[in-house]
Scaffold this active site. Sequence first.
Site, PDB file in Angstrom:
ATOM      1  N   GLU A  39     -53.061 104.581  53.044  1.00  0.00           N
ATOM      2  CA  GLU A  39     -52.959 105.833  52.294  1.00  0.00           C
ATOM      3  C   GLU A  39     -53.586 107.002  53.036  1.00  0.00           C
ATOM      4  O   GLU A  39     -54.315 106.812  54.019  1.00  0.00           O
ATOM      5  CB  GLU A  39     -53.586 105.675  50.911  1.00  0.00           C
ATOM      6  CG  GLU A  39     -55.083 105.442  50.941  1.00  0.00           C
ATOM      7  CD  GLU A  39     -55.596 104.862  49.638  1.00  0.00           C
ATOM      8  OE1 GLU A  39     -56.590 105.407  49.111  1.00  0.00           O
ATOM      9  OE2 GLU A  39     -55.025 103.872  49.150  1.00  0.00           O
ATOM     10  N   HIS A  56     -49.948  98.700  52.883  1.00  0.00           N
ATOM     11  CA  HIS A  56     -49.812 100.157  52.858  1.00  0.00           C
ATOM     12  C   HIS A  56     -51.151 100.816  53.172  1.00  0.00           C
ATOM     13  O   HIS A  56     -52.221 100.319  52.815  1.00  0.00           O
ATOM     14  CB  HIS A  56     -49.210 100.680  51.546  1.00  0.00           C
ATOM     15  CG  HIS A  56     -49.967 100.370  50.291  1.00  0.00           C
ATOM     16  ND1 HIS A  56     -51.101 101.037  49.910  1.00  0.00           N
ATOM     17  CD2 HIS A  56     -49.704  99.481  49.301  1.00  0.00           C
ATOM     18  CE1 HIS A  56     -51.510 100.576  48.745  1.00  0.00           C
ATOM     19  NE2 HIS A  56     -50.689  99.626  48.355  1.00  0.00           N
ATOM     20  N   GLU A  85     -47.613 108.064  45.410  1.00  0.00           N
ATOM     21  CA  GLU A  85     -48.516 107.717  44.314  1.00  0.00           C
ATOM     22  C   GLU A  85     -48.536 108.791  43.231  1.00  0.00           C
ATOM     23  O   GLU A  85     -48.463 109.987  43.508  1.00  0.00           O
ATOM     24  CB  GLU A  85     -49.925 107.492  44.857  1.00  0.00           C
ATOM     25  CG  GLU A  85     -50.988 107.147  43.809  1.00  0.00           C
ATOM     26  CD  GLU A  85     -50.733 105.831  43.083  1.00  0.00           C
ATOM     27  OE1 GLU A  85     -49.677 105.697  42.434  1.00  0.00           O
ATOM     28  OE2 GLU A  85     -51.607 104.952  43.157  1.00  0.00           O
ATOM     29  N   ASP A 134     -55.969 100.284  51.527  1.00  0.00           N
ATOM     30  CA  ASP A 134     -56.717 101.530  51.348  1.00  0.00           C
ATOM     31  C   ASP A 134     -56.432 102.515  52.487  1.00  0.00           C
ATOM     32  O   ASP A 134     -55.284 102.757  52.817  1.00  0.00           O
ATOM     33  CB  ASP A 134     -58.214 101.237  51.213  1.00  0.00           C
ATOM     34  CG  ASP A 134     -58.571 100.609  49.878  1.00  0.00           C
ATOM     35  OD1 ASP A 134     -57.744 100.665  48.950  1.00  0.00           O
ATOM     36  OD2 ASP A 134     -59.674 100.054  49.757  1.00  0.00           O
ATOM     37  N   ARG A 179     -48.679 105.233  52.084  1.00  0.00           N
ATOM     38  CA  ARG A 179     -48.882 105.761  50.731  1.00  0.00           C
ATOM     39  C   ARG A 179     -49.416 107.184  50.851  1.00  0.00           C
ATOM     40  O   ARG A 179     -50.330 107.442  51.640  1.00  0.00           O
ATOM     41  CB  ARG A 179     -49.882 104.891  49.968  1.00  0.00           C
ATOM     42  CG  ARG A 179     -50.367 105.508  48.660  1.00  0.00           C
ATOM     43  CD  ARG A 179     -51.280 104.587  47.904  1.00  0.00           C
ATOM     44  NE  ARG A 179     -52.318 105.325  47.190  1.00  0.00           N
ATOM     45  CZ  ARG A 179     -53.235 104.788  46.391  1.00  0.00           C
ATOM     46  NH1 ARG A 179     -53.226 103.477  46.191  1.00  0.00           N
ATOM     47  NH2 ARG A 179     -54.155 105.529  45.814  1.00  0.00           N
ATOM     48  N   ASN A 230     -45.235 102.713  41.489  1.00  0.00           N
ATOM     49  CA  ASN A 230     -46.426 102.082  40.940  1.00  0.00           C
ATOM     50  C   ASN A 230     -46.440 102.262  39.427  1.00  0.00           C
ATOM     51  O   ASN A 230     -46.638 103.364  38.925  1.00  0.00           O
ATOM     52  CB  ASN A 230     -47.678 102.717  41.558  1.00  0.00           C
ATOM     53  CG  ASN A 230     -48.964 102.100  41.039  1.00  0.00           C
ATOM     54  OD1 ASN A 230     -48.949 101.084  40.345  1.00  0.00           O
ATOM     55  ND2 ASN A 230     -50.092 102.702  41.386  1.00  0.00           N
ATOM     56  N   ASP A 282     -52.712  96.110  49.561  1.00  0.00           N
ATOM     57  CA  ASP A 282     -53.269  97.461  49.556  1.00  0.00           C
ATOM     58  C   ASP A 282     -54.415  97.500  50.563  1.00  0.00           C
ATOM     59  O   ASP A 282     -55.459  96.889  50.352  1.00  0.00           O
ATOM     60  CB  ASP A 282     -53.764  97.762  48.140  1.00  0.00           C
ATOM     61  CG  ASP A 282     -54.511  99.069  48.004  1.00  0.00           C
ATOM     62  OD1 ASP A 282     -54.630  99.805  48.999  1.00  0.00           O
ATOM     63  OD2 ASP A 282     -54.971  99.364  46.884  1.00  0.00           O
ATOM     64  N   TYR A 294     -47.945  91.374  44.786  1.00  0.00           N
ATOM     65  CA  TYR A 294     -48.720  92.521  45.240  1.00  0.00           C
ATOM     66  C   TYR A 294     -50.204  92.186  45.157  1.00  0.00           C
ATOM     67  O   TYR A 294     -50.655  91.551  44.191  1.00  0.00           O
ATOM     68  CB  TYR A 294     -48.411  93.748  44.385  1.00  0.00           C
ATOM     69  CG  TYR A 294     -49.150  94.996  44.819  1.00  0.00           C
ATOM     70  CD1 TYR A 294     -48.825  95.627  46.019  1.00  0.00           C
ATOM     71  CD2 TYR A 294     -50.178  95.522  44.054  1.00  0.00           C
ATOM     72  CE1 TYR A 294     -49.494  96.763  46.426  1.00  0.00           C
ATOM     73  CE2 TYR A 294     -50.857  96.666  44.458  1.00  0.00           C
ATOM     74  CZ  TYR A 294     -50.516  97.275  45.644  1.00  0.00           C
ATOM     75  OH  TYR A 294     -51.188  98.398  46.057  1.00  0.00           O
ATOM     76  N   CYS A 347     -59.463 105.563  43.104  1.00  0.00           N
ATOM     77  CA  CYS A 347     -58.233 105.097  42.483  1.00  0.00           C
ATOM     78  C   CYS A 347     -57.201 106.216  42.463  1.00  0.00           C
ATOM     79  O   CYS A 347     -57.515 107.373  42.170  1.00  0.00           O
ATOM     80  CB  CYS A 347     -58.524 104.619  41.064  1.00  0.00           C
ATOM     81  SG  CYS A 347     -57.045 104.237  40.099  1.00  0.00           S
ATOM     82  N   ASP A 358     -63.156 100.915  42.327  1.00  0.00           N
ATOM     83  CA  ASP A 358     -62.190 101.082  43.406  1.00  0.00           C
ATOM     84  C   ASP A 358     -62.448 102.403  44.135  1.00  0.00           C
ATOM     85  O   ASP A 358     -61.685 103.359  44.025  1.00  0.00           O
ATOM     86  CB  ASP A 358     -60.774 101.056  42.817  1.00  0.00           C
ATOM     87  CG  ASP A 358     -59.695 101.163  43.880  1.00  0.00           C
ATOM     88  OD1 ASP A 358     -59.975 100.817  45.043  1.00  0.00           O
ATOM     89  OD2 ASP A 358     -58.574 101.606  43.543  1.00  0.00           O
TER      90      ASP A 358
END
Length: 299
Positions: free
Chosen positions: A118, A116, A191, A91, A161, A213, A89, A48, A126, A62
């Site tokens: 989101e 992914h 998430e 974002d 996500r 996660n 990731d 990952y 985050c 983040d």
Amino acid sequence: MLYAQKTPADKRADFRTALASGELLRLPGAFNPLSARLIERKGFEGVYISGAVLSADLGLPDIGLTTLTEVAGRSKQIARMTELPAIVDADTGFGEPMNVARTVQEMEDAGVAGLHIEDQVNPKRCGHLDGKQVVDEHTALQRIRAAVDARRDPNFLIMARTDIRAVDGLQAAIDRAKALVDAGADAIFPEAMANLSEFEAIRAAVDVPLLANMTEFGKSELFTTQQLADVGMNIVIWPVSLLRLAMGAAMAGLDELTDAGNLTGKLGDMQHRSELYELIDYEGYNHFDSSIFNFRVAR
């Protein structure tokens, strides 16, 4: 020697096959290319690539400060170093739907097996911090449709996500997950689930692979792989764990230098030079050109 022998297309196909098996796939987070190779060596099923880790690696929080170019470049460096599939990731997709489309193709070219996207607002934060905001359903679905439309390799995994659980509750997360699947998402990343029953509720709602996660110090309890398998999860990530372990060890080492003046007392905690050289495959380079490797590794 050098990079992985398996092509990105083969990694993606193999990853799809592994997902279809129903087994729980374990993807620790790699904080650099060498750690990705270590993850492979230790027998895990994938790697990952965390946005939080890539941000931290640059000394940044983040909160959406990294660029597509930075993330794609680092993802390529990590993905090519291992025979394992890598999931990144991405974002919020780095912009509007057209930016999401470009993100998908850049990540395909980087050699990862999937990504992914989101449903947070941009700039994001985050997923385990308070005060998150999510976009409306129309915008969230636009992002996923754009990602699916842009995909050139049908085995490239488009995962959606959703962070809506922390904003509007579990039922909103269930409804959002269903809508994202209808929009074309191959998998769902719910998430910040609070407990196993919430994972079970998402599992009952959709018939696509689900990701759990298990980040430390977050909203979710740190469930075991067996617990997650028992409730039907398909992928589990520990996104920041290796970075946290490495930085914790680095802090202890710097303190030892301050207190003792040397690191003799920490030698037992270190990766030995011979172990590092084996992981890097110095011997393989020797077969290619003896001038590159012409000495014995100290034991």
